[in-house]
Design a protein around this motif. Structure first.
Motif, PDB file in Angstrom:
ATOM      1  N   ARG A   1       0.835  -0.956   0.011  1.00 53.86           N
ATOM      2  CA  ARG A   1      -0.051  -0.209  -0.046  1.00 53.86           C
ATOM      3  C   ARG A   1       1.063   1.848   0.043  1.00 53.86           C
ATOM      4  O   ARG A   1       0.581   2.102  -0.391  1.00 53.86           O
ATOM      5  N   ALA A   2       1.622   1.004   0.789  1.00 54.27           N
ATOM      6  CA  ALA A   2       3.110   2.074   0.559  1.00 54.27           C
ATOM      7  C   ALA A   2       3.230   2.989  -0.406  1.00 54.27           C
ATOM      8  O   ALA A   2       3.948   3.802  -1.131  1.00 54.27           O
ATOM      9  N   PHE A   3       3.988   1.320  -1.054  1.00 60.34           N
ATOM     10  CA  PHE A   3       5.195   1.773  -2.645  1.00 60.34           C
ATOM     11  C   PHE A   3       3.799   2.478  -2.974  1.00 60.34           C
ATOM     12  O   PHE A   3       4.392   2.751  -4.218  1.00 60.34           O
ATOM     13  N   ALA A   4       1.830   1.620  -3.579  1.00 58.32           N
ATOM     14  CA  ALA A   4       1.568   2.415  -4.246  1.00 58.32           C
ATOM     15  C   ALA A   4       0.762   3.910  -4.125  1.00 58.32           C
ATOM     16  O   ALA A   4       0.399   4.580  -5.113  1.00 58.32           O
ATOM     17  N   GLU A   5       1.150   4.030  -2.843  1.00 52.03           N
ATOM     18  CA  GLU A   5       0.963   5.951  -3.480  1.00 52.03           C
ATOM     19  C   GLU A   5       1.687   6.515  -4.065  1.00 52.03           C
ATOM     20  O   GLU A   5       1.354   7.810  -4.512  1.00 52.03           O
ATOM     21  N   THR A   6       2.546   6.119  -4.358  1.00 50.43           N
ATOM     22  CA  THR A   6       3.451   6.829  -4.721  1.00 50.43           C
ATOM     23  C   THR A   6       3.851   6.140  -6.602  1.00 50.43           C
ATOM     24  O   THR A   6       4.491   7.152  -7.395  1.00 50.43           O
ATOM     25  N   ARG A   7       4.074   5.181  -6.798  1.00 49.22           N
ATOM     26  CA  ARG A   7       4.555   3.797  -8.035  1.00 49.22           C
ATOM     27  C   ARG A   7       3.121   3.161  -8.297  1.00 49.22           C
ATOM     28  O   ARG A   7       2.641   2.567  -7.548  1.00 49.22           O
ATOM     29  N   PRO A   8       3.102   3.073  -9.529  1.00 50.21           N
ATOM     30  CA  PRO A   8       2.624   2.061 -10.195  1.00 50.21           C
ATOM     31  C   PRO A   8       2.285   0.572  -9.941  1.00 50.21           C
ATOM     32  O   PRO A   8       4.043   0.017  -9.425  1.00 50.21           O
ATOM     33  N   VAL A   9       1.167  -0.013  -9.722  1.00 47.15           N
ATOM     34  CA  VAL A   9       1.673  -1.489  -8.851  1.00 47.15           C
ATOM     35  C   VAL A   9       0.855  -2.051 -10.322  1.00 47.15           C
ATOM     36  O   VAL A   9      -0.601  -1.081 -10.046  1.00 47.15           O
ATOM     37  N   HIS A  10       0.552  -3.374 -10.606  1.00 41.61           N
ATOM     38  CA  HIS A  10       0.308  -4.317 -11.596  1.00 41.61           C
ATOM     39  C   HIS A  10      -0.255  -5.599 -11.201  1.00 41.61           C
ATOM     40  O   HIS A  10       0.883  -5.847 -10.899  1.00 41.61           O
ATOM     41  N   GLY A  11      -0.767  -6.042 -10.673  1.00 39.39           N
ATOM     42  CA  GLY A  11      -1.074  -6.999 -11.353  1.00 39.39           C
ATOM     43  C   GLY A  11      -1.891  -7.693 -11.685  1.00 39.39           C
ATOM     44  O   GLY A  11      -2.775  -7.362 -12.746  1.00 39.39           O
ATOM     45  N   GLU A  12      -1.915  -9.273 -12.626  1.00 43.20           N
ATOM     46  CA  GLU A  12      -2.362  -9.963 -13.812  1.00 43.20           C
ATOM     47  C   GLU A  12      -3.316 -11.013 -13.009  1.00 43.20           C
ATOM     48  O   GLU A  12      -2.431 -11.972 -11.758  1.00 43.20           O
ATOM     49  N   CYS A  13      -4.060 -11.460 -13.098  1.00 48.42           N
ATOM     50  CA  CYS A  13      -5.053 -12.798 -13.414  1.00 48.42           C
ATOM     51  C   CYS A  13      -5.307 -12.846 -11.093  1.00 48.42           C
ATOM     52  O   CYS A  13      -5.503 -12.144 -10.426  1.00 48.42           O
ATOM     53  N   GLY A  14      -3.931 -13.878 -10.255  1.00 52.76           N
ATOM     54  CA  GLY A  14      -3.851 -13.959  -9.370  1.00 52.76           C
ATOM     55  C   GLY A  14      -3.756 -12.544  -8.433  1.00 52.76           C
ATOM     56  O   GLY A  14      -4.036 -12.804  -7.546  1.00 52.76           O
ATOM     57  N   GLY A  15      -2.309 -12.025  -9.601  1.00 57.94           N
ATOM     58  CA  GLY A  15      -1.869 -11.150  -8.215  1.00 57.94           C
ATOM     59  C   GLY A  15      -2.825  -9.954  -8.412  1.00 57.94           C
ATOM     60  O   GLY A  15      -3.166  -9.084  -7.395  1.00 57.94           O
ATOM     61  N   TYR A  16      -3.849 -10.337  -9.816  1.00 62.05           N
ATOM     62  CA  TYR A  16      -5.273  -8.427  -9.625  1.00 62.05           C
ATOM     63  C   TYR A  16      -6.006  -9.049  -8.035  1.00 62.05           C
ATOM     64  O   TYR A  16      -6.527  -8.368  -7.995  1.00 62.05           O
ATOM     65  N   MET A  17      -6.473 -10.410  -7.982  1.00 65.13           N
ATOM     66  CA  MET A  17      -7.253 -11.019  -6.722  1.00 65.13           C
ATOM     67  C   MET A  17      -6.414 -10.386  -5.121  1.00 65.13           C
ATOM     68  O   MET A  17      -7.495 -10.119  -4.879  1.00 65.13           O
ATOM     69  N   VAL A  18      -5.480 -10.348  -5.301  1.00 65.95           N
ATOM     70  CA  VAL A  18      -4.877  -9.911  -4.281  1.00 65.95           C
ATOM     71  C   VAL A  18      -4.420  -8.401  -4.120  1.00 65.95           C
ATOM     72  O   VAL A  18      -4.574  -7.521  -3.131  1.00 65.95           O
ATOM     73  N   LEU A  19      -4.351  -7.816  -4.933  1.00 69.59           N
ATOM     74  CA  LEU A  19      -4.716  -6.407  -5.149  1.00 69.59           C
ATOM     75  C   LEU A  19      -6.244  -6.062  -4.641  1.00 69.59           C
ATOM     76  O   LEU A  19      -6.600  -4.887  -4.399  1.00 69.59           O
ATOM     77  N   GLY A  20      -7.256  -7.132  -4.752  1.00 67.70           N
ATOM     78  CA  GLY A  20      -8.576  -6.506  -4.760  1.00 67.70           C
ATOM     79  C   GLY A  20      -8.482  -6.103  -3.159  1.00 67.70           C
ATOM     80  O   GLY A  20      -7.652  -6.254  -2.180  1.00 67.70           O
ATOM     81  N   ALA A  21      -9.909  -6.137  -3.136  1.00 64.48           N
ATOM     82  CA  ALA A  21     -10.694  -6.455  -1.663  1.00 64.48           C
ATOM     83  C   ALA A  21     -10.519  -7.502  -0.427  1.00 64.48           C
ATOM     84  O   ALA A  21     -10.128  -7.349   0.629  1.00 64.48           O
ATOM     85  N   GLY A  22     -10.696  -8.434  -0.834  1.00 62.72           N
ATOM     86  CA  GLY A  22     -11.273  -9.394  -1.057  1.00 62.72           C
ATOM     87  C   GLY A  22     -11.406 -11.446  -2.010  1.00 62.72           C
ATOM     88  O   GLY A  22     -11.188 -10.746  -2.378  1.00 62.72           O
ATOM     89  N   LEU A  23     -10.624 -11.727  -1.219  1.00 62.70           N
ATOM     90  CA  LEU A  23     -10.828 -13.386  -2.128  1.00 62.70           C
ATOM     91  C   LEU A  23     -11.538 -14.189  -0.825  1.00 62.70           C
ATOM     92  O   LEU A  23     -11.270 -14.522   0.249  1.00 62.70           O
ATOM     93  N   THR A  24     -12.625 -15.186  -2.001  1.00 64.12           N
ATOM     94  CA  THR A  24     -12.748 -16.198  -0.894  1.00 64.12           C
ATOM     95  C   THR A  24     -12.459 -17.125  -1.378  1.00 64.12           C
ATOM     96  O   THR A  24     -12.756 -17.587  -2.585  1.00 64.12           O
ATOM     97  N   ASP A  25     -12.546 -18.130  -0.641  1.00 63.82           N
ATOM     98  CA  ASP A  25     -11.450 -19.621  -0.753  1.00 63.82           C
ATOM     99  C   ASP A  25     -12.516 -20.267  -0.515  1.00 63.82           C
ATOM    100  O   ASP A  25     -14.110 -20.193  -0.647  1.00 63.82           O
ATOM    101  N   ALA A  26     -12.122 -21.676  -1.792  1.00 60.03           N
ATOM    102  CA  ALA A  26     -12.646 -22.707  -1.760  1.00 60.03           C
ATOM    103  C   ALA A  26     -14.037 -23.453  -0.280  1.00 60.03           C
ATOM    104  O   ALA A  26     -15.036 -23.506  -0.823  1.00 60.03           O
ATOM    105  N   ASP A  27     -13.832 -22.989   0.806  1.00 59.77           N
ATOM    106  CA  ASP A  27     -14.073 -23.819   1.674  1.00 59.77           C
ATOM    107  C   ASP A  27     -15.302 -21.866   2.238  1.00 59.77           C
ATOM    108  O   ASP A  27     -15.932 -22.330   3.193  1.00 59.77           O
ATOM    109  N   GLY A  28     -15.416 -21.130   1.518  1.00 60.14           N
ATOM    110  CA  GLY A  28     -16.106 -20.155   1.592  1.00 60.14           C
ATOM    111  C   GLY A  28     -15.481 -19.047   2.667  1.00 60.14           C
ATOM    112  O   GLY A  28     -16.789 -18.247   3.312  1.00 60.14           O
ATOM    113  N   VAL A  29     -14.304 -19.344   3.357  1.00 58.62           N
ATOM    114  CA  VAL A  29     -14.350 -18.463   3.775  1.00 58.62           C
ATOM    115  C   VAL A  29     -13.504 -17.136   3.637  1.00 58.62           C
ATOM    116  O   VAL A  29     -12.476 -16.847   2.210  1.00 58.62           O
ATOM    117  N   ARG A  30     -13.727 -15.402   3.600  1.00 65.85           N
ATOM    118  CA  ARG A  30     -13.301 -14.724   3.392  1.00 65.85           C
ATOM    119  C   ARG A  30     -12.158 -14.132   3.979  1.00 65.85           C
ATOM    120  O   ARG A  30     -11.855 -14.628   5.067  1.00 65.85           O
TER     121      ARG A  30
END
Length: 436
Positions: free
Chosen positions: A316-345
Motif C-alpha cells: 500500500r505504501a509503495f502504491a501511494e507514489t508508484r504504479p503497481v500492476h497485478g495479473e490474474c492471481g496478482g489482480y485478485m490480491v490487489l482487490g479488497a477480498g478473496l473468498t476461498d473454496a471453503d467459503g471463507v473470505r
C-alpha cells in the motif's frame, strides 16, 4: 545443424508432456543438447521442459505473436542438437478467428518452422480406428508433415499388434508403444500440472519417464525423423516493453507465473528485476519504480497473505507514489477480498475494490485482446494487448474504473475488463504481446 520436431496429439490428456520430457531427458543423457518450446499459452509446461533439459523453455504462440517474435524465440535453439516443440490440445485445435500469425494451433508452428509432427495416440477402446485418426491428421493440412506415431496406454500385446498393423497399412511409422499399466503421471491440480518448482522429486520423475519411454520407444528412430533446421534471422527481437527501469516482482508459490519471454524481454531492454516473497511477508524493493504481481495460486495461500500485514502495508505504501500492476492471481490480491473454496473470505490489500470467490468455481479460459482505456505499466492508453486468461474464480464485485475493453478470440466483449484506481491496475489476462 539442429533437428526440429513437434510433439502433438489428437486431443489433450493423451501424454504429450510426458513423452516430451522423457525424450528430452533421454537424449540429454546421451550427451545431446536439447532445446524445448511450448506451442500455445500454457504457462506450466516450460518449467518442466527446463527441468528435463537444463535450458530455459519459452512459449511460442501464433495467435498472439508475429512471425518475427516467434523466429527470435526459437533462435535460441540454433546451438542445440535437437529442438522439441510440445503442442497444446489437438494438433489443429485453435480459435475460429486468425490472430497475428495464426489461430494458436500447434499445426501453425509445425508448418511455419517446417518441423515434422510426432503424434501421441491413445488407442484405448479402439484398434484400427486409431489408424484412421492418425491418417486423417496426416492428410488434413498439406503444409503439415507427419513423422510417425507413439502409442500410449496400449492394453495388451494383441491390442498393440492390431493397431500397428492398421498403421502400417496406412503407411504411418510406429516408433513405439507404451503399455497402459506402466503409465508415468505427474501431479495435477485445478489449473493443470502442479508446477515444476513445487515438486522436489521432479528430477527423479523425469528420469523414470525417460527410462520407461526408452524401453518401449525407438528413440534413435524418432531422432532420425526430425528435420534438419536452419534458424532464420530474428529481425528486431522481442516485442516486449518493460513496465519500468527497476521492477519489483512478486515471486513465490502464490505468485509463480509470468511468461519467461516477458522477463527476458524486460531484461533485454535494460530493466532490472528484484524479487520479493509476499508469503514470507516481504515488501517490494524500495528502490523499484514499479511493482508487478504475477498470477499463481493465491487462493491456496489466502489466509497467509491476509495475515501478512508487513507485505500488505508495504505494498500500500509503495502504491501511494508508484504504479503497481497485478495479473490474474496478482489482480485478485490487489482487490479488497478473496473468498476461498471453503467459503471463507480473506482480506487482501484493498488497492482495488475487486472481490473474487472460489466458493462457486467457474472456468474462464481463452485468448484475450484488450484495448487500454488508460495507461498501465509499460503501455499507453489505446494500446492493444494480447494475452490469455485461465482461472476458476468468480467476480463478486469489480467496482473500479475499467482498465480496458476486452474481447475474446471471437471478438465478443467480456466482463473481465480489469480495473484501475490511483496507481494500481490489474487484469485477469496474462500479457503475451502488444500489437504493433
Amino acid at each position: 545443424m539442429p533437428a526440429g520436431l513437434v510433439i502433438s496429439a489428437p486431443a489433450s490428456g493423451v501424454g504429450k508432456t510426458t513423452l516430451t520430457l522423457a525424450l528430452a531427458r533421454a537424449w540429454r543423457d546421451r550427451g545431446l543438447q536439447v532445446q524445448c518450446f511450448k506451442s500455445g499459452p500454457d504457462y506450466i509446461d516450460p518449467a518442466f521442459h527446463a527441468a528435463a533439459t537444463g535450458l530455459a523453455s519459452v512459449n511460442i504462440d501464433s495467435w498472439a505473436m508475429d512471425r518475427a517474435t516467434i523466429a527470435h524465440l526459437v533462435g535460441r535453439g540454433a546451438d542445440a542438437d535437437v529442438v522439441l516443440a510440445e503442442g497444446s490440445m489437438g494438433l489443429f485445435d485453435g480459435v475460429a478467428a486468425c490472430g497475428v500469425s495464426g489461430t494458436g494451433a500447434t499445426a501453425d508452428i509445425a508448418e511455419m518452422l517446417g518441423w515434422p509432427v510426432l503424434l501421441v495416440i491413445d488407442p484405448s477402446g479402439q484398434a484400427q480406428t486409431a489408424a484412421a485418426i492418425a491418417a486423417g491428421l496426416r492428410d488434413y493440412r498439406a503444409g503439415v508433415r507427419l513423422a510417425g506415431v507413439v502409442l500410449n496406454r496400449v492394453a495388451s500385446p494383441r491390442h498393440e499388434d492390431l493397431v500397428r498393423r492398421a498403421l502400417a497399412d496406412a503407411g504411418i511409422a510406429v516408433f513405439g508403444a507404451l503399455p497402459r499399466h506402466a503409465e508415468i503421471s505427474l501431479p495435477k491440480r485445478h489449473l493443470g500440472l502442479v508446477q515444476a518448482e513445487e515438486q522436489a522429486e521432479i528430477g527423479s520423475l523425469i528420469d523414470e519417464a525417460a527410462r520407461f519411454v526408452s524401453t518401449h520407444v525407438d528413440i534413435d528412430a524418432v531422432l532420425r525423423s526430425a528435420a534438419a533446421w536452419s534458424p532464420q534471422p530474428a529481425g528486431n527481437g522481442l516485442n516486449v516493453t518493460p513496465p519500468g527501469q527497476r521492477i519489483a516482482l512478486a515471486r513465490d508459490a502464490a505468485f509463480s507465473f509470468v511468461y519467461p519471454h516477458m522477463l527476458e524481454g524486460w531484461r533485454a531492454a535494460g530493466a532490472e528485476i528484484s524479487t520479493f516473497s509476499p508469503l514470507a511477508d516481504e515488501t517490494p524493493d524500495a528502490r523499484a519504480d514499479v511493482c508487478w504481481l504475477p498470477g499463481g495460486y493465491p487462493e491456496l495461500h489466502a489466509g497467509t497473505l491476509a495475515a501478512n500485514t508487513r507485505f500488505r502495508d508495504g505494498l500500500r505504501a509503495f502504491a501511494e507514489t508508484r504504479p503497481v500492476h497485478g495479473e490474474c492471481g496478482g489482480y485478485m490480491v490487489l482487490g479488497a477480498g478473496l473468498t476461498d473454496a471453503d467459503g471463507v473470505r480473506h482480506e487482501m490489500t484493498g488497492l482495488l475494490g475487486l472481490e473474487t470467490s472460489f466458493a462457486k468455481r467457474r472456468m474462464h479460459l481463452g485468448y484475450r485482446l484488450a484495448e487500454l482505456a488508460a495507461p498501465m505499466p509499460g503501455h499507453q492508453a489505446g494500446a492493444r494487448l494480447r494475452g490469455h486468461e485461465f482461472h476458476y474464480s468468480t467476480i463478486v464485485a469489480q467496482p473500479d474504473t475499467p482498465l480496458a475493453v476486452v474481447h475474446d478470440a471471437t471478438g465478443a466483449v467480456i466482463a473481465e475488463t480489469g480495473s484501475r484506481r490511483g496507481h494500481a491496475t490489474g487484469t485477469f489476462f496474462h500479457l503475451i504481446a502488444e500489437d504493433r
